[in-house]
Design a protein around this motif. Structure first.
Motif, short mmCIF file in Angstrom:
data_model
loop_
_atom_site.label_atom_id
_atom_site.label_comp_id
_atom_site.label_asym_id
_atom_site.label_seq_id
_atom_site.Cartn_x
_atom_site.Cartn_y
_atom_site.Cartn_z
N VAL A 29 58.70 42.06 37.01
CA VAL A 29 58.53 43.05 37.69
C VAL A 29 57.38 44.03 37.03
CG1 VAL A 29 59.32 45.15 38.90
CG2 VAL A 29 60.33 42.63 39.34
N ALA A 30 57.75 44.42 35.90
CA ALA A 30 56.81 45.15 35.02
C ALA A 30 55.38 44.71 34.73
CB ALA A 30 57.71 45.44 33.51
N PHE A 31 55.27 43.26 34.59
CA PHE A 31 54.09 42.77 34.40
C PHE A 31 53.37 42.74 35.76
CE2 PHE A 31 51.50 39.00 34.88
CZ PHE A 31 50.58 39.08 33.56
N ILE A 32 53.83 42.46 36.72
CA ILE A 32 53.05 42.74 37.90
C ILE A 32 52.81 43.97 38.29
CG2 ILE A 32 53.41 42.44 40.42
CD1 ILE A 32 55.12 40.03 40.10
N TYR A 33 53.58 44.99 37.81
CA TYR A 33 53.20 46.62 38.24
C TYR A 33 52.04 46.85 37.29
CZ TYR A 33 53.45 51.56 37.89
OH TYR A 33 52.97 52.93 37.89
N PHE A 34 52.20 46.54 35.85
CA PHE A 34 51.27 46.93 34.85
C PHE A 34 49.88 46.27 35.31
CE2 PHE A 34 54.97 47.81 31.96
CZ PHE A 34 54.98 49.30 32.31
N VAL A 35 49.84 44.98 35.40
CA VAL A 35 48.48 44.36 35.80
C VAL A 35 47.95 44.97 36.98
CG1 VAL A 35 47.65 42.31 36.74
CG2 VAL A 35 49.33 42.10 34.96
N SER A 36 48.67 45.46 38.15
CA SER A 36 48.15 46.10 39.28
C SER A 36 47.68 47.31 38.65
CB SER A 36 49.19 46.19 40.34
OG SER A 36 49.74 45.02 40.55
N GLN A 37 48.29 48.10 38.05
CA GLN A 37 47.81 49.40 37.54
C GLN A 37 46.60 49.60 36.59
OE1 GLN A 37 49.55 52.63 38.46
NE2 GLN A 37 47.30 53.26 37.61
N TYR A 38 46.60 48.36 35.79
CA TYR A 38 45.30 48.22 35.13
C TYR A 38 44.25 47.89 35.73
CZ TYR A 38 42.34 46.00 31.40
OH TYR A 38 41.55 45.59 30.45
N TYR A 39 44.40 46.94 36.68
CA TYR A 39 43.47 46.56 37.95
C TYR A 39 42.77 47.73 38.72
CZ TYR A 39 41.18 44.62 41.89
OH TYR A 39 40.27 44.04 42.84
N TYR A 40 43.73 48.79 38.89
CA TYR A 40 43.51 49.81 39.70
C TYR A 40 42.54 50.85 38.69
CZ TYR A 40 43.91 54.20 42.43
OH TYR A 40 43.78 55.09 43.02
N ASP A 41 43.10 51.10 37.59
CA ASP A 41 42.20 51.71 36.69
C ASP A 41 41.00 51.43 35.89
OD1 ASP A 41 44.28 53.83 36.83
OD2 ASP A 41 45.54 53.16 35.32
N LEU A 42 40.82 50.15 35.96
CA LEU A 42 39.51 49.96 35.51
C LEU A 42 38.27 50.47 36.10
CD1 LEU A 42 39.76 45.93 34.94
CD2 LEU A 42 39.73 47.74 33.28
N HIS A 43 37.04 51.02 35.14
CA HIS A 43 36.11 51.66 36.11
C HIS A 43 34.82 50.60 36.07
CE1 HIS A 43 38.18 55.46 35.57
NE2 HIS A 43 38.61 55.14 34.09
N TYR A 44 35.33 49.52 36.69
CA TYR A 44 34.36 48.65 37.05
C TYR A 44 34.13 48.32 38.54
CZ TYR A 44 34.94 47.59 32.09
OH TYR A 44 35.12 47.58 30.79
N THR A 45 33.05 47.56 38.92
CA THR A 45 32.85 47.07 40.26
C THR A 45 33.97 46.40 40.65
OG1 THR A 45 31.41 45.53 39.92
CG2 THR A 45 30.42 47.59 40.16
N LEU A 46 34.11 45.93 42.11
CA LEU A 46 35.23 45.27 42.63
C LEU A 46 34.97 43.91 42.15
CD1 LEU A 46 37.70 44.91 44.39
CD2 LEU A 46 36.07 44.76 46.55
N LEU A 47 33.81 43.48 42.16
CA LEU A 47 33.34 42.29 41.65
C LEU A 47 33.76 41.69 40.20
CD1 LEU A 47 31.87 39.28 42.22
CD2 LEU A 47 29.72 40.37 41.58
N THR A 48 33.58 42.64 39.31
CA THR A 48 34.07 42.74 37.95
C THR A 48 35.51 42.51 37.80
OG1 THR A 48 31.81 44.00 37.34
CG2 THR A 48 33.46 43.59 35.68
#
Length: 361
Positions: free
Chosen positions: A313-332
């Motif tokens: 559960v923590a892994f899914i949450y942290f990956v989602s948070q990391y994905y959300y915080d990335l300052h990249y385009t949606l494609l990247t």
């Protein structure tokens, strides 16, 4: 559920199958079995903890409505006995109702003592240190599952508060690194710790799960970049410290997994190490993700399902948070997740194939 006749039959079978004259203390064996059979499940203990927290909140609200907060000595006089009562009542009997009562009294006592000390203009750092010392004393004196669990949370929470209140949030990397090493040691040395000392065996389960939550709390703070900026005093220059320690711990755990998977060839080991490093490299700037992976691997290694679920559960949450915080385009972002997914699937099929081949043998 076994009866005394079943246990007697088992002891007789052991006696008949042995060439030596075995002697058993049947009375003590019966008592030990009855005690273990009456042990509450983890779910019941968790419900007791949350029930105690809710009851504590309501009782504290009632006390403050009555105006007890106007007297700092009144808070201390009421808080200190509640801590003592909550800590030692579980030594009298093992009952779910008393467990909830003890947790409620223990938490309320800390809240009242803290409020009383703060009203006396006591330094916040000193209050945190006092809480830590009380919790450490209770941890080693009482040896109750629920009290030990709460005590560990108070100890780690006290250290986190000291870091935040003194604008030394960079120290959280040391906090996370130490917890990663402690958890790795506790999981890998489980058998030795339980058999080394009776006190360790009594504290092991509660301390282990409490340290998991404390570890995740630190990872959560690191995973929230905007929260760190809000707190202040945080620098990303030291981000690699906790990441490197966690990654090294993961690689060390993987070396133990080789024995479980019966992997002996050096080429396979080096290949798995290389693949693991390749997977973990993107998490250098996101130690929360690698920390969750460490929990998953440790839980898998010792077959501890509770922390395995927590880690997933923590892994899914942290990956989602990391994905959300990335300052990249949606494609990247999509490419990064796609590549990571391929690597994880490759690792899964590798281990699954190895496990399947071992089962056939």
């Amino acid at each position: 559920m076994k009866t005394k006749e079943d246990i007697k039959q088992l002891l007789d079978s052991l006696q008949s199958s042995s060439d030596k004259d075995l002697k058993f203390n049947e009375e003590e064996i019966y008592k030990a079995y009855e005690k273990s059979d009456n042990q509450q499940s983890l779910a019941i203990k968790i419900l007791s903890i949350f029930g105690g927290i809710m009851a504590s909140c309501l009782f504290i609200a009632f006390l403050f409505i009555t105006g007890i907060y106007d007297s700092e000595w009144g808070l201390l006089v009421l808080g200190i006995p509640l801590i003592i009562f909550g800590a030692f009542i579980t030594k009298v009997t093992d009952n779910i109702l008393l467990d909830t009562l003890s947790i409620s009294a223990y938490i309320i006592g800390f809240v009242l003592v803290g409020a009383g000390l703060l009203q006396m203009d006591t330094d916040e750092n000193l209050v945190s240190i006092i809480f830590i010392l009380i919790a450490v004393s209770a941890l080693f004196i009482v040896r109750s599952y629920l009290i030990s669990f709460i005590s560990v949370l108070i100890i780690c929470g006290g250290f986190l508060f000291l870091m935040i209140s003194n604008n030394s949030f960079d120290l959280i990397h040391i906090y996370i690194s130490l917890l990663a090493l402690i958890l790795t040691f506790i999981y890998l040395k489980e058998a030795k710790l339980i058999t080394f000392n009776k006190a360790f065996s009594q504290l092991y389960d509660s301390v282990r799960i409490a340290l998991i939550f404390c570890f995740l709390a630190g990872l959560y703070l690191l995973g929230k970049n905007y929260r760190l900026d809000y707190i202040g005093g945080y620098s990303f220059e030291y981000l690699g410290i906790s990441s490197v320690v966690i990654i090294l711990a993961i690689l060390y755990v993987i070396s133990h997994l080789f024995e479980m998977l019966n992997i002996k060839k050096s080429e396979q080991k080096y290949g798995i190490y290389a693949l693991s490093v390749l997977i973990l490299l993107p998490t250098v700037f996101a130690p929360a993700i690698s920390g969750a992976i460490l929990i998953i691997l440790l839980s898998f290694l010792v077959n501890y399902k509770t922390s395995l679920v927590i880690g997933v559960v923590a892994f899914i949450y942290f990956v989602s948070q990391y994905y959300y915080d990335l300052h990249y385009t949606l494609l990247t972002k999509s490419i990064v997740l796609f590549c990571s997914g391929i690597l994880f699937l490759g690792l899964y099929f590798l281990t699954h194939k190895k496990l399947s081949s071992d089962e056939k043998i």
